[in-house]
Design a protein around this motif. Structure first.
Motif, mmCIF file in Angstrom:
data_model
loop_
_atom_site.group_PDB
_atom_site.id
_atom_site.type_symbol
_atom_site.label_atom_id
_atom_site.label_comp_id
_atom_site.label_asym_id
_atom_site.label_seq_id
_atom_site.Cartn_x
_atom_site.Cartn_y
_atom_site.Cartn_z
ATOM 1 N N LEU A 1 109.797 8.913 1.999
ATOM 2 C CA LEU A 1 110.404 9.770 3.019
ATOM 3 C C LEU A 1 110.003 9.231 4.385
ATOM 4 O O LEU A 1 108.816 9.181 4.715
ATOM 5 N N TRP A 2 110.997 8.815 5.158
ATOM 6 C CA TRP A 2 110.787 8.284 6.501
ATOM 7 C C TRP A 2 111.217 9.325 7.525
ATOM 8 O O TRP A 2 112.079 10.158 7.251
ATOM 9 N N CYS A 3 110.647 9.244 8.726
ATOM 10 C CA CYS A 3 111.079 10.105 9.827
ATOM 11 C C CYS A 3 111.167 9.285 11.101
ATOM 12 O O CYS A 3 110.506 8.258 11.251
ATOM 13 N N THR A 4 112.006 9.761 12.014
ATOM 14 C CA THR A 4 112.166 9.120 13.312
ATOM 15 C C THR A 4 112.785 10.128 14.265
ATOM 16 O O THR A 4 113.223 11.198 13.853
ATOM 17 N N LEU A 5 112.805 9.802 15.541
ATOM 18 C CA LEU A 5 113.472 10.646 16.532
ATOM 19 C C LEU A 5 114.868 10.089 16.797
ATOM 20 O O LEU A 5 115.056 8.872 16.834
ATOM 21 N N GLN A 6 115.826 10.977 17.003
ATOM 22 C CA GLN A 6 117.178 10.535 17.350
ATOM 23 C C GLN A 6 117.168 10.154 18.822
ATOM 24 O O GLN A 6 117.299 11.000 19.708
ATOM 25 N N SER A 7 116.979 8.860 19.075
ATOM 26 C CA SER A 7 116.954 8.358 20.453
ATOM 27 C C SER A 7 117.278 6.869 20.437
ATOM 28 O O SER A 7 117.072 6.186 19.441
ATOM 29 N N ALA A 8 117.781 6.390 21.563
ATOM 30 C CA ALA A 8 118.161 4.987 21.678
ATOM 31 C C ALA A 8 116.944 4.093 21.887
ATOM 32 O O ALA A 8 116.981 2.907 21.598
ATOM 33 N N SER B 1 114.320 6.277 1.294
ATOM 34 C CA SER B 1 114.523 4.847 1.140
ATOM 35 C C SER B 1 113.600 4.326 0.045
ATOM 36 O O SER B 1 112.610 4.977 -0.293
ATOM 37 N N SER B 2 113.915 3.147 -0.465
ATOM 38 C CA SER B 2 113.025 2.514 -1.435
ATOM 39 C C SER B 2 112.078 1.533 -0.760
ATOM 40 O O SER B 2 111.126 1.077 -1.372
ATOM 41 N N SER B 3 112.311 1.205 0.497
ATOM 42 C CA SER B 3 111.439 0.256 1.188
ATOM 43 C C SER B 3 110.233 0.966 1.795
ATOM 44 O O SER B 3 110.324 2.091 2.277
ATOM 45 N N THR B 4 109.110 0.299 1.763
ATOM 46 C CA THR B 4 107.864 0.865 2.267
ATOM 47 C C THR B 4 107.396 0.195 3.558
ATOM 48 O O THR B 4 106.480 0.694 4.200
ATOM 49 N N ASP B 5 108.011 -0.920 3.943
ATOM 50 C CA ASP B 5 107.537 -1.656 5.103
ATOM 51 C C ASP B 5 108.376 -1.457 6.363
ATOM 52 O O ASP B 5 107.858 -1.497 7.465
ATOM 53 N N TYR B 6 109.688 -1.256 6.213
ATOM 54 C CA TYR B 6 110.577 -1.120 7.359
ATOM 55 C C TYR B 6 111.807 -0.347 6.897
ATOM 56 O O TYR B 6 112.311 -0.584 5.799
ATOM 57 N N LEU B 7 112.300 0.570 7.700
ATOM 58 C CA LEU B 7 113.478 1.359 7.342
ATOM 59 C C LEU B 7 114.733 0.569 7.680
ATOM 60 O O LEU B 7 115.167 0.533 8.820
ATOM 61 N N ARG B 8 115.274 -0.080 6.667
ATOM 62 C CA ARG B 8 116.460 -0.903 6.848
ATOM 63 C C ARG B 8 117.721 -0.037 6.820
ATOM 64 O O ARG B 8 117.830 0.858 5.985
ATOM 65 N N PRO B 9 118.682 -0.309 7.713
ATOM 66 C CA PRO B 9 119.917 0.496 7.743
ATOM 67 C C PRO B 9 120.647 0.537 6.404
ATOM 68 O O PRO B 9 121.210 1.561 6.040
ATOM 69 N N SER B 10 120.622 -0.540 5.648
ATOM 70 C CA SER B 10 121.341 -0.579 4.368
ATOM 71 C C SER B 10 120.635 0.220 3.273
ATOM 72 O O SER B 10 121.224 0.489 2.224
ATOM 73 N N GLU B 11 119.377 0.611 3.481
ATOM 74 C CA GLU B 11 118.608 1.348 2.485
ATOM 75 C C GLU B 11 118.244 2.757 2.936
ATOM 76 O O GLU B 11 117.533 3.465 2.228
ATOM 77 N N ALA B 12 118.697 3.168 4.107
ATOM 78 C CA ALA B 12 118.329 4.466 4.668
ATOM 79 C C ALA B 12 119.369 5.515 4.315
ATOM 80 O O ALA B 12 120.547 5.363 4.645
ATOM 81 N N TYR B 13 118.946 6.563 3.629
ATOM 82 C CA TYR B 13 119.842 7.660 3.264
ATOM 83 C C TYR B 13 119.416 8.917 4.016
ATOM 84 O O TYR B 13 118.359 9.477 3.741
ATOM 85 N N TYR B 14 120.233 9.321 4.968
ATOM 86 C CA TYR B 14 119.954 10.509 5.780
ATOM 87 C C TYR B 14 119.940 11.737 4.886
ATOM 88 O O TYR B 14 120.846 11.970 4.099
ATOM 89 N N ILE B 15 118.873 12.571 5.009
ATOM 90 C CA ILE B 15 118.784 13.780 4.190
ATOM 91 C C ILE B 15 118.629 15.051 5.010
ATOM 92 O O ILE B 15 118.679 16.139 4.443
#
Length: 162
Positions: free
Chosen positions: A137-144, A78-92
Motif C-alpha cells: 500500500l503506497w501513499c502520496t499527495l495529489q500535487s505536481a 502495487s507489487s513493487s516495493t522500491d518505486y511506485l511505477r505508473p504501470s503498476e499503480a492501482y488507485y484505491i
C-alpha cells in the motif's frame, strides 16, 4: 469457537500494524489526475510483500496546516516495493485532510469485509482494506511537485499483519 465441516479457521491477525509517516516530500506528479506520473515521490505505508498480507482497519490523516490548506492523500496498491511505477499503480482511494491543524480525518469508504462481528449500531459488517500477500500500500499527495512547507499532513494506517 465453532468451525465449519471443512475445518476452516477464522482470519487471525499475527502482528499489530500501525504505521505513520510525514508527507512533506510526497507528490503524485499531477495536481489534477488520480494517475501516478513518472516523476512521483510516493511512500510505502503498508508492506505486505514479505508476509501473508495485512488488513487495514483505519486509514487516517492528521492535518498540520497553519494556513488553512487541505491536501488530498492518494492511496495505491502495487507489487513493487522500491518505486511506485505508473504501470503498476492501482488507485484505491483518497482521504482529504482538514483545513484545521490537529484535526484527524479517517476514511469512511473502506470496503465491507467478511470477518464476523457482533451486531451493534447500524453497521452490519466491519469495514477494512485487505492488502494481499505480495502487495504494497503506497501513499502520496495529489500535487505536481513537493510541498515547500513543513505542514503536510501526517498519514497513518492501523490494522494487523497475517
Amino acid at each position: 469457537m465453532a468451525t465449519t465441516a471443512t475445518n476452516k479457521q477464522p482470519l487471525l491477525v499475527d502482528r499489530v500494524l500501525h504505521n505513520v509517516l510525514a508527507s512533506n516530500l510526497l507528490t503524485s506528479g499531477s495536481a489534477t489526475s488520480l494517475n501516478i506520473e513518472g516523476t512521483n515521490e510516493s511512500a510505502v505505508l503498508v508492506d505486505g510483500s514479505s508476509n501473508d498480507g495485512a488488513i487495514v482497519e483505519d486509514l487516517y490523516v492528521i492535518s498540520r496546516t497553519a494556513a488553512s490548506t487541505q491536501y488530498k492523500v492518494l492511496f495505491y496498491l502495487s507489487s513493487s516495493t522500491d518505486y511506485l511505477r505508473p504501470s503498476e499503480a492501482y488507485y484505491i482511494g483518497q482521504v482529504e485532510s482538514s483545513a484545521t491543524g490537529g484535526e484527524v480525518t479517517s476514511s469512511a469508504a473502506l470496503p465491507r469485509i467478511l470477518a464476523p462481528m457482533p451486531h451493534t449500531g447500524d453497521e452490519s459488517q466491519f469495514r477494512a482494506l485487505y492488502i494481499p500477500k505480495g502487495r504494497v500500500l503506497w501513499c502520496t499527495l495529489q500535487s505536481a511537485g513537493p510541498l515547500n512547507t513543513s505542514d503536510g499532513p501526517i498519514i497513518g494506517a492501523q490494522g494487523g499483519y497475517f
